[in-house]
Motif scaffolding. Structure first.
Motif, mmCIF file in Angstrom:
data_model
loop_
_atom_site.group_PDB
_atom_site.id
_atom_site.type_symbol
_atom_site.label_atom_id
_atom_site.label_comp_id
_atom_site.label_asym_id
_atom_site.label_seq_id
_atom_site.Cartn_x
_atom_site.Cartn_y
_atom_site.Cartn_z
ATOM 1 N N LYS B 14 0.845 -1.259 -0.022
ATOM 2 C CA LYS B 14 0.061 -0.101 -0.009
ATOM 3 C C LYS B 14 0.938 1.379 0.013
ATOM 4 O O LYS B 14 1.906 1.319 0.558
ATOM 5 N N SER B 15 0.375 2.398 -0.386
ATOM 6 C CA SER B 15 0.944 3.572 -0.363
ATOM 7 C C SER B 15 1.207 4.031 0.785
ATOM 8 O O SER B 15 0.443 3.847 1.789
ATOM 9 N N GLY B 16 2.483 4.416 1.194
ATOM 10 C CA GLY B 16 2.993 4.920 2.587
ATOM 11 C C GLY B 16 3.789 4.129 3.027
ATOM 12 O O GLY B 16 4.557 4.206 4.207
ATOM 13 N N THR B 17 3.847 2.641 2.739
ATOM 14 C CA THR B 17 4.876 1.612 3.136
ATOM 15 C C THR B 17 6.011 2.029 2.795
ATOM 16 O O THR B 17 6.389 2.316 1.749
ATOM 17 N N SER B 18 7.092 1.555 3.604
ATOM 18 C CA SER B 18 8.505 1.679 3.238
ATOM 19 C C SER B 18 8.781 0.198 2.860
ATOM 20 O O SER B 18 8.441 -0.860 3.471
ATOM 21 N N VAL B 19 9.848 -0.026 1.725
ATOM 22 C CA VAL B 19 9.995 -1.261 1.254
ATOM 23 C C VAL B 19 11.535 -1.428 1.186
ATOM 24 O O VAL B 19 12.333 -0.488 0.936
ATOM 25 N N LYS B 64 17.805 11.414 -1.975
ATOM 26 C CA LYS B 64 18.551 10.419 -1.165
ATOM 27 C C LYS B 64 17.760 10.061 0.233
ATOM 28 O O LYS B 64 17.775 9.025 0.799
ATOM 29 N N ASP B 65 16.675 11.054 0.510
ATOM 30 C CA ASP B 65 15.780 10.621 1.562
ATOM 31 C C ASP B 65 14.758 9.606 1.319
ATOM 32 O O ASP B 65 14.167 9.194 2.217
ATOM 33 N N LYS B 66 14.485 9.589 0.099
ATOM 34 C CA LYS B 66 13.411 8.617 -0.330
ATOM 35 C C LYS B 66 13.921 7.400 -0.607
ATOM 36 O O LYS B 66 13.311 6.387 -0.237
ATOM 37 N N PHE B 67 15.080 7.299 -1.242
ATOM 38 C CA PHE B 67 15.842 6.102 -1.418
ATOM 39 C C PHE B 67 17.257 5.898 -0.540
ATOM 40 O O PHE B 67 18.172 6.168 -1.127
ATOM 41 N N SER B 83 8.299 5.634 2.497
ATOM 42 C CA SER B 83 7.081 6.144 2.168
ATOM 43 C C SER B 83 6.602 5.907 0.704
ATOM 44 O O SER B 83 6.354 7.099 0.062
ATOM 45 N N ALA B 84 6.436 4.780 0.245
ATOM 46 C CA ALA B 84 6.404 4.489 -1.289
ATOM 47 C C ALA B 84 5.202 4.895 -1.797
ATOM 48 O O ALA B 84 4.073 4.950 -1.180
ATOM 49 N N HIS B 85 4.911 5.535 -2.787
ATOM 50 C CA HIS B 85 3.855 5.861 -3.556
ATOM 51 C C HIS B 85 3.854 5.265 -4.898
ATOM 52 O O HIS B 85 4.668 4.933 -5.421
ATOM 53 N N LEU B 113 8.517 -3.774 -7.878
ATOM 54 C CA LEU B 113 7.866 -2.695 -7.002
ATOM 55 C C LEU B 113 6.494 -2.405 -7.489
ATOM 56 O O LEU B 113 6.609 -1.484 -8.323
ATOM 57 N N SER B 114 5.361 -2.943 -6.761
ATOM 58 C CA SER B 114 3.979 -2.341 -7.193
ATOM 59 C C SER B 114 3.470 -1.381 -5.994
ATOM 60 O O SER B 114 3.147 -2.065 -5.023
ATOM 61 N N ILE B 115 3.258 -0.341 -6.075
ATOM 62 C CA ILE B 115 2.596 0.388 -5.042
ATOM 63 C C ILE B 115 1.012 0.679 -5.265
ATOM 64 O O ILE B 115 0.945 1.388 -6.389
#
Lengths: 111, 116
Positions: B14-19, B64-67, B83-85, B113-115
């Protein structure tokens, strides 16, 4: 600006014939060139490479040719086999820098 | 031959999850690992270079803060998509450069990866 270009998105060849995949590059500082093969749902697999001091490298059915003046390289597969059907990526690099990839060419070898 | 293992191969969340995606070199040590992203019908785009024991080097345009990338040992690098979208949905592939430098890089099998 794309530094490594594979202008043919796809290529179909009959089994037993020669497959020729082409790649052009713009950065004259590239000194190492590689071909990777990729099947669906798998990562790229290294196939063959050539350094800029050579103009040809051969490994079994696979031969890579490099024309530095034209900034062009090609991968020849002969004879082509159905198992060669995959996406082929051309990649290039300067010494100890990350690879720059082309968009790939999908090769279909028809039995 | 050299083997790079990438895990997981597929993530749907789901959106908002960290992977977190792991990349391991199985039979060689890798001081440098690379993370790529591939969109459909596009080439592999380098996201960052991961060096063991130091901070990763990110390509222009990659947050860099995202990945978040961690290269804690000579055989393991991790990429965490925080916080994947949905726009982060893509195919992520790692590669490893054997210790001592030189090519070729050896690639993992990638992570789809599928969000949602």
């Amino acid at each position: 600006d794309q530094q490594v270009k594979q202008n043919s998105p796809s290529l179909s060849v009959q089994e037993g014939r020669i497959s020729i995949l082409n790649c052009d590059y713009t950065n004259s500082m590239f000194d190492y060139f590689l071909w990777y093969k990729k099947y669906p749902a798998e990562g790229p697999t290294f196939l063959i490479s050539i350094s800029s001091i050579k103009d040809k490298n051969e490994d079994g059915r696979f031969t890579v040719f490099l024309n530095k003046s034209a900034k062009h390289l090609s991968l020849h597969i002969v004879p082509s086999q159905p198992g060669d059907s995959a996406v082929y990526f051309c990649a290039a690099s300067e010494l100890n820098t990350p690879l720059v990839f082309g968009k790939g060419t999908r090769l279909s070898v028809i039995a | 031959g050299a083997v790079v293992s990438q895990h997981p191969s597929r993530v749907i969340c789901k959106s908002g999850t960290s992977v977190k995606i792991e990349c391991r070199s199985l039979d060689f040590q890798a001081t440098t690992m690379f993370w790529y992203r591939q969109f459909p019908k596009q080439s592999l785009m380098l996201m960052a270079t991961s060096n063991e024991g130091s901070k990763a080097t990110y390509e222009q345009g990659v947050e860099k803060d995202k990945f978040l990338i961690n290269h804690a040992s000579l055989t393991l690098s991790t990429l965490t998509v925080t916080s994947a979208h949905p726009e982060d949905s893509s195919f992520y592939i790692c590669s490893a450069l054997p210790r001592g430098g030189g090519q070729p890089q050896h690639f993992g099998d990638g992570t789809r990866l599928s969000i949602l």
